[in-house]
Design a protein around this motif. Structure first.
Motif, PDB file in Angstrom:
ATOM      1  N   ILE A 154       6.083   5.869  -4.506  1.00  0.00           N
ATOM      2  CA  ILE A 154       4.794   5.728  -3.812  1.00  0.00           C
ATOM      3  C   ILE A 154       4.571   6.990  -2.986  1.00  0.00           C
ATOM      4  CG2 ILE A 154       3.485   4.398  -2.122  1.00  0.00           C
ATOM      5  CD1 ILE A 154       5.142   1.957  -2.969  1.00  0.00           C
ATOM      6  N   SER A 155       3.609   7.783  -3.398  1.00  0.00           N
ATOM      7  CA  SER A 155       3.356   9.046  -2.706  1.00  0.00           C
ATOM      8  C   SER A 155       2.608   8.837  -1.393  1.00  0.00           C
ATOM      9  CB  SER A 155       2.573  10.001  -3.612  1.00  0.00           C
ATOM     10  OG  SER A 155       1.346   9.412  -4.018  1.00  0.00           O
ATOM     11  N   HIS A 156       1.654   7.920  -1.364  1.00  0.00           N
ATOM     12  CA  HIS A 156       1.010   7.552  -0.098  1.00  0.00           C
ATOM     13  C   HIS A 156       0.287   6.212  -0.247  1.00  0.00           C
ATOM     14  CE1 HIS A 156      -2.540   9.328  -2.075  1.00  0.00           C
ATOM     15  NE2 HIS A 156      -3.272   8.670  -1.191  1.00  0.00           N
ATOM     16  N   VAL A 157      -0.001   5.622   0.898  1.00  0.00           N
ATOM     17  CA  VAL A 157      -0.644   4.308   0.963  1.00  0.00           C
ATOM     18  C   VAL A 157      -1.944   4.453   1.742  1.00  0.00           C
ATOM     19  CG1 VAL A 157      -0.418   1.905   1.697  1.00  0.00           C
ATOM     20  CG2 VAL A 157       1.602   3.162   0.925  1.00  0.00           C
ATOM     21  N   GLN A 158      -3.001   3.838   1.237  1.00  0.00           N
ATOM     22  CA  GLN A 158      -4.303   3.901   1.900  1.00  0.00           C
ATOM     23  C   GLN A 158      -4.814   2.486   2.147  1.00  0.00           C
ATOM     24  OE1 GLN A 158      -6.989   6.647   0.079  1.00  0.00           O
ATOM     25  NE2 GLN A 158      -8.710   6.088   1.374  1.00  0.00           N
ATOM     26  N   TYR A 159      -5.485   2.304   3.294  1.00  0.00           N
ATOM     27  CA  TYR A 159      -5.998   0.987   3.688  1.00  0.00           C
ATOM     28  C   TYR A 159      -7.513   1.061   3.851  1.00  0.00           C
ATOM     29  CZ  TYR A 159      -1.096   0.314   5.051  1.00  0.00           C
ATOM     30  OH  TYR A 159       0.272   0.253   5.071  1.00  0.00           O
ATOM     31  N   TRP A 160      -8.174  -0.037   3.472  1.00  0.00           N
ATOM     32  CA  TRP A 160      -9.622  -0.175   3.682  1.00  0.00           C
ATOM     33  C   TRP A 160      -9.906  -1.524   4.323  1.00  0.00           C
ATOM     34  CZ3 TRP A 160      -7.636   1.155  -1.200  1.00  0.00           C
ATOM     35  CH2 TRP A 160      -7.817   2.479  -1.589  1.00  0.00           C
ATOM     36  N   PRO A 161     -10.149  -1.602   5.646  1.00  0.00           N
ATOM     37  CA  PRO A 161     -10.069  -0.527   6.637  1.00  0.00           C
ATOM     38  C   PRO A 161      -8.619  -0.285   7.046  1.00  0.00           C
ATOM     39  CG  PRO A 161     -10.642  -2.568   7.719  1.00  0.00           C
ATOM     40  CD  PRO A 161     -10.578  -2.886   6.242  1.00  0.00           C
ATOM     41  N   ASP A 162      -8.400   0.833   7.756  1.00  0.00           N
ATOM     42  CA  ASP A 162      -7.034   1.159   8.164  1.00  0.00           C
ATOM     43  C   ASP A 162      -6.682   0.591   9.540  1.00  0.00           C
ATOM     44  OD1 ASP A 162      -8.589   2.717   9.767  1.00  0.00           O
ATOM     45  OD2 ASP A 162      -7.691   4.623   9.191  1.00  0.00           O
ATOM     46  N   SER A 163      -7.646  -0.053  10.209  1.00  0.00           N
ATOM     47  CA  SER A 163      -7.382  -0.691  11.496  1.00  0.00           C
ATOM     48  C   SER A 163      -8.306  -1.886  11.664  1.00  0.00           C
ATOM     49  CB  SER A 163      -7.551   0.296  12.657  1.00  0.00           C
ATOM     50  OG  SER A 163      -8.833   0.883  12.620  1.00  0.00           O
ATOM     51  N   VAL A 164      -7.915  -2.821  12.522  1.00  0.00           N
ATOM     52  CA  VAL A 164      -8.660  -4.060  12.718  1.00  0.00           C
ATOM     53  C   VAL A 164      -8.782  -4.363  14.203  1.00  0.00           C
ATOM     54  CG1 VAL A 164      -8.049  -5.075  10.483  1.00  0.00           C
ATOM     55  CG2 VAL A 164      -6.528  -5.396  12.456  1.00  0.00           C
ATOM     56  N   ASP A 165      -9.717  -5.242  14.547  1.00  0.00           N
ATOM     57  CA  ASP A 165      -9.891  -5.699  15.922  1.00  0.00           C
ATOM     58  C   ASP A 165      -9.089  -6.979  16.135  1.00  0.00           C
ATOM     59  OD1 ASP A 165     -11.634  -3.678  16.813  1.00  0.00           O
ATOM     60  OD2 ASP A 165     -13.324  -4.665  15.846  1.00  0.00           O
ATOM     61  N   VAL A 166      -8.330  -7.009  17.226  1.00  0.00           N
ATOM     62  CA  VAL A 166      -7.499  -8.165  17.550  1.00  0.00           C
ATOM     63  C   VAL A 166      -8.038  -8.809  18.818  1.00  0.00           C
ATOM     64  CG1 VAL A 166      -5.194  -8.942  18.189  1.00  0.00           C
ATOM     65  CG2 VAL A 166      -5.472  -7.150  16.479  1.00  0.00           C
ATOM     66  N   TYR A 167      -8.258 -10.135  18.759  1.00  0.00           N
ATOM     67  CA  TYR A 167      -8.733 -10.909  19.905  1.00  0.00           C
ATOM     68  C   TYR A 167      -7.654 -11.915  20.299  1.00  0.00           C
ATOM     69  CZ  TYR A 167     -13.423  -9.249  18.636  1.00  0.00           C
ATOM     70  OH  TYR A 167     -14.523  -8.484  18.335  1.00  0.00           O
ATOM     71  N   THR A 168      -7.205 -11.851  21.537  1.00  0.00           N
ATOM     72  CA  THR A 168      -6.263 -12.829  22.056  1.00  0.00           C
ATOM     73  C   THR A 168      -6.188 -12.642  23.573  1.00  0.00           C
ATOM     74  OG1 THR A 168      -4.034 -13.755  21.830  1.00  0.00           O
ATOM     75  CG2 THR A 168      -4.225 -11.355  21.740  1.00  0.00           C
ATOM     76  N   SER A 169      -5.225 -13.284  24.210  1.00  0.00           N
ATOM     77  CA  SER A 169      -5.095 -13.143  25.661  1.00  0.00           C
ATOM     78  C   SER A 169      -4.656 -11.726  26.021  1.00  0.00           C
ATOM     79  CB  SER A 169      -4.073 -14.153  26.191  1.00  0.00           C
ATOM     80  OG  SER A 169      -2.800 -13.894  25.637  1.00  0.00           O
ATOM     81  N   ASN A 170      -4.955 -11.331  27.256  1.00  0.00           N
ATOM     82  CA  ASN A 170      -4.585  -9.982  27.707  1.00  0.00           C
ATOM     83  C   ASN A 170      -3.084  -9.740  27.611  1.00  0.00           C
ATOM     84  OD1 ASN A 170      -7.127  -8.922  28.354  1.00  0.00           O
ATOM     85  ND2 ASN A 170      -7.162 -10.019  30.309  1.00  0.00           N
ATOM     86  N   GLU A 171      -2.285 -10.776  27.894  1.00  0.00           N
ATOM     87  CA  GLU A 171      -0.832 -10.613  27.837  1.00  0.00           C
ATOM     88  C   GLU A 171      -0.374 -10.274  26.422  1.00  0.00           C
ATOM     89  OE1 GLU A 171      -2.426 -13.175  29.061  1.00  0.00           O
ATOM     90  OE2 GLU A 171      -2.064 -13.047  31.232  1.00  0.00           O
ATOM     91  N   LYS A 172      -0.954 -10.940  25.443  1.00  0.00           N
ATOM     92  CA  LYS A 172      -0.546 -10.690  24.061  1.00  0.00           C
ATOM     93  C   LYS A 172      -1.136  -9.391  23.528  1.00  0.00           C
ATOM     94  CE  LYS A 172       0.890 -15.077  22.236  1.00  0.00           C
ATOM     95  NZ  LYS A 172       0.880 -15.957  21.037  1.00  0.00           N
ATOM     96  N   LEU A 173      -2.326  -9.041  23.977  1.00  0.00           N
ATOM     97  CA  LEU A 173      -2.927  -7.780  23.522  1.00  0.00           C
ATOM     98  C   LEU A 173      -2.021  -6.594  23.851  1.00  0.00           C
ATOM     99  CD1 LEU A 173      -6.749  -8.062  24.343  1.00  0.00           C
ATOM    100  CD2 LEU A 173      -5.676  -7.967  22.092  1.00  0.00           C
ATOM    101  N   ASP A 174      -1.393  -6.635  25.011  1.00  0.00           N
ATOM    102  CA  ASP A 174      -0.521  -5.531  25.425  1.00  0.00           C
ATOM    103  C   ASP A 174       0.694  -5.392  24.508  1.00  0.00           C
ATOM    104  OD1 ASP A 174      -2.212  -4.978  27.514  1.00  0.00           O
ATOM    105  OD2 ASP A 174      -1.085  -6.161  28.982  1.00  0.00           O
TER     106      ASP A 174
END
Length: 308
Positions: free
Chosen positions: A148-168
Motif C-alpha cells: 500500500i503506497s498511500h491511503v486517501q480518505y473522503w473526507p479525511d476528517s469528521v466533526d465529533v460531538y460529545t461532552s467537553n471532557e470526552k472531546l479533550d
C-alpha cells in the motif's frame, strides 16, 4: 362432473374460511417492532446518540389482532425530551414508562410481555464539537509483491460531538475493523466509523482508497554526506563525498526519487572521540514509502580542514 367439482371447491373454500376464523381467534405470542423517536429537542441541543431506534416488543393477543400488528405500518412512540432529560448531557426512559408508552399504541386486549431494550438512554450536548482526522483500523494486505503506497480518505476528517471532557481525549476517529486481502489494484471502500454510543460523528461513514504499487528492489547513487555538529571554522571532507543507498519501494515512486530525498550524515562529535582513520556514516532519513533502506558502505575516509 363439473358440478361436483364446483360443489367440492365451494365447501373447500368454506372450510378454509372457518379454519382461518378459528385460527385467528386463538391467542398467540409474537415479537413486533415499534419505532421510537425523541421529540422536542431544543435548537441549541445536539443529540449525540441516535434520535430514532427500534424496540422489539413481545405481545400476546388474538391472532387477528397480531395479524394487524405484523402487517400494518409499524407502531411508533414519541419520547419527550423535556420529560426524560436528567441533566448533565444525559436522559433516560425507565422500563415502566417505556411499557406505558408502547401500550398506548396497542389494543386494550393486548398484553405486553417484554420490551427490549428494557431501558432507553440518550446523550446530548450544547453544540460542542471537535474536528479530528480519520484513520483506518483492521487488516488490509494486498497481494504478494504489492504494498500500500498511500491511503486517501473522503473526507479525511469528521466533526465529533460529545461532552467537553470526552472531546479533550479524542484525537482521531477509527473506522470499524476492515478485513481485505489479496488485491493488487486500487481498493476503494465505504466504511462506518467506530465510536462510543454517547459520541456523535458527522458524517458517520467515509470512503477510503488504498492505492497499491509493485514492490521493486532498487538503489540510488550520488547521495551526499552531510556533516553535523561541526565547530565554527572547520570543514569535514569525506572520500567519497557521495554514497549509494539501496532500498525496496514501489515502481511508480522510484521514478520520482532524487538523491536529495535521502539524508546521510557524519557526526563530528563522534569523529573527535575516535582515533580511527575512517568515520562512520549513518542514513538519518528517507522518503515515506521507502522500505529497508541501507547504505552500500558504513565507513569512509575523511579529512578535517580549516574553513578558508
Amino acid at each position: 362432473m363439473s358440478k361436483q367439482v364446483f360443489i367440492f371447491l365451494f365447501f373447500l373454500v368454506l372450510s378454509g374460511i372457518f379454519w382461518l376464523i378459528m385460527t385467528l381467534n386463538e391467542t398467540y405470542e409474537r415479537d413486533i417492532k415499534v419505532t421510537m423517536q425523541i421529540k422536542g429537542i431544543p435548537k441549541n441541543v445536539v443529540l449525540t446518540s441516535k434520535e430514532t431506534d427500534t424496540l422489539r416488543v413481545t405481545v400476546r393477543d388474538k391472532g387477528w389482532v397480531l395479524f394487524r400488528y405484523l402487517y400494518e405500518n409499524p407502531r411508533n412512540i414519541n419520547i419527550s425530551y423535556k420529560n426524560y432529560d436528567r441533566g448533565n448531557g444525559f436522559g433516560s426512559v425507565s422500563t415502566s414508562d417505556l411499557k406505558r408508552l408502547v401500550m398506548q399504541q396497542m389494543e386494550l386486549s393486548t398484553y405486553i410481555s417484554t420490551v427490549k431494550p428494557d431501558r432507553i438512554e440518550f446523550f446530548y450536548n450544547n453544540g460542542e464539537r471537535k474536528r479530528v482526522p480519520v484513520k483506518w483500523a483492521g487488516r488490509v494486505t494486498p497481494e504478494q509483491l504489492y504494498f500500500i503506497s498511500h491511503v486517501q480518505y473522503w473526507p479525511d476528517s469528521v466533526d465529533v460531538y460529545t461532552s467537553n471532557e470526552k472531546l479533550d481525549s479524542i484525537d482521531v476517529i477509527y473506522t470499524e475493523p476492515l478485513n481485505y486481502s489479496g488485491f493488487r489494484d486500487t481498493l476503494i471502500i465505504s466504511s462506518k466509523l467506530s465510536h462510543p454510543k454517547d459520541v456523535k460523528v458527522v458524517p458517520s461513514q467515509v470512503r477510503i482508497g488504498f492505492f497499491t504499487d509493485l514492490l521493486t528492489e532498487e538503489s540510488i547513487d550520488g547521495v551526499p554526506i552531510k556533516a553535523i555538529n561541526m565547530p565554527a571554522g572547520k570543514v569535514l571532507r569525506t572520500f567519497p563525498a557521495k554514497v549509494r543507498v539501496r532500498f525496496v519501494t514501489g515502481v511508480s515512486q522510484f521514478r520520482t526519487l532524487r538523491p536529495e530525498d535521502f539524508t546521510v550524515i557524519a557526526d563530528y562529535e563522534e569523529i573527535s572521540k575516535s582515533s580511527s582513520e575512517k568515520c562512520n556514516i549513518y542514513l538519518k532519513s528517507s522518503p515515506q514509502g521507502i522500505n529497508r533502506p541501507t547504505l552500500d558502505i558504513n565507513k569512509v575516509d575523511y579529512l578535517i580542514e580549516e574553513d578558508q
